[in-house]
Write an enzyme that holds these catalytic residues in place. Structure first.
Site, short mmCIF file in Angstrom:
data_model
loop_
_atom_site.label_atom_id
_atom_site.label_comp_id
_atom_site.label_asym_id
_atom_site.label_seq_id
_atom_site.Cartn_x
_atom_site.Cartn_y
_atom_site.Cartn_z
NE ARG A 26 -2.45 -1.48 3.39
CZ ARG A 26 -3.15 -1.50 4.51
NH1 ARG A 26 -4.45 -1.31 4.48
NH2 ARG A 26 -2.57 -1.70 5.66
CD GLU A 55 2.18 -5.54 12.84
OE1 GLU A 55 1.32 -4.74 12.43
OE2 GLU A 55 3.15 -5.89 12.15
#
Length: 171
Positions: free
Chosen positions: A59, A96
């Site tokens: 992105r 994460e």
């Protein structure tokens, strides 16, 4: 336009259980919001004498390419491992929810270039730290980091201390 949060939606349990994904596609799909976001980045960085914008897969490509176009400079992608066709530097880092590797062409920009890094979200800072390491492997000078969204609860800035970070939205 100043409240971009209404264009960012939460997708619970994506890409895996327990993760809340921040979906920016509503912002990208709204011409006024997308242009306003790019306008803010342009106004913030236009006086920095930037040579190249580096966008982080995937992105960051969208935001970074638009920003580079508006600044009238080149765009360089940092991609996932195996996606670039030429000789690359690579860095492996923790996410994460896993491990990943990023790559940049070894000739992406000349040594000493003034670089603006662009990405969509800063969470734990692993992706950004790896990207900074890649820019430094090419002897680039980071003059700014443009982020659409910073998730402050993850304290990602701590992983990249002393970096010139500008976040459009902090939540």
């Amino acid at each position: 336009m100043s409240d971009f949060t209404k264009f960012i939606r939460d997708i619970p349990n994506f890409p895996e259980p327990g993760v809340s994904f921040k979906d920016i596609t509503p912002l990208l799909g709204n011409g006024l919001a997308f242009n306003a976001a790019i306008d803010i980045f342009v106004n913030r960085f236009k006086s920095e004498l930037i040579d190249v914008v580096v966008g982080i897969d995937a992105r960051g490509f969208i935001l970074g390419a638009a920003l580079a176009h508006r600044l009238g400079i080149g765009f360089v992608p940092i991609r996932k491992s195996g996606k670039l066709p030429f000789d690359c530097y690579e860095v492996t880092y923790n996410l994460e929810y896993g491990v990943d590797t990023l790559a940049i062409h070894q000739d992406a920009f000349p040594k000493g270039s003034r670089v603006l890094i662009c990405d969509d979200v800063l969470a734990t800072g692993g992706t950004l730290a790896a990207s900074i390491e890649l820019v430094k492997k090419l002897s680039g000078n980071i003059v700014g980091i443009a982020l659409l969204l910073e998730l402050t609860k993850f304290e990602g800035r701590k992983k990249v201390p002393n970096q010139p970070i500008f976040s459009l939205v902090e939540i």
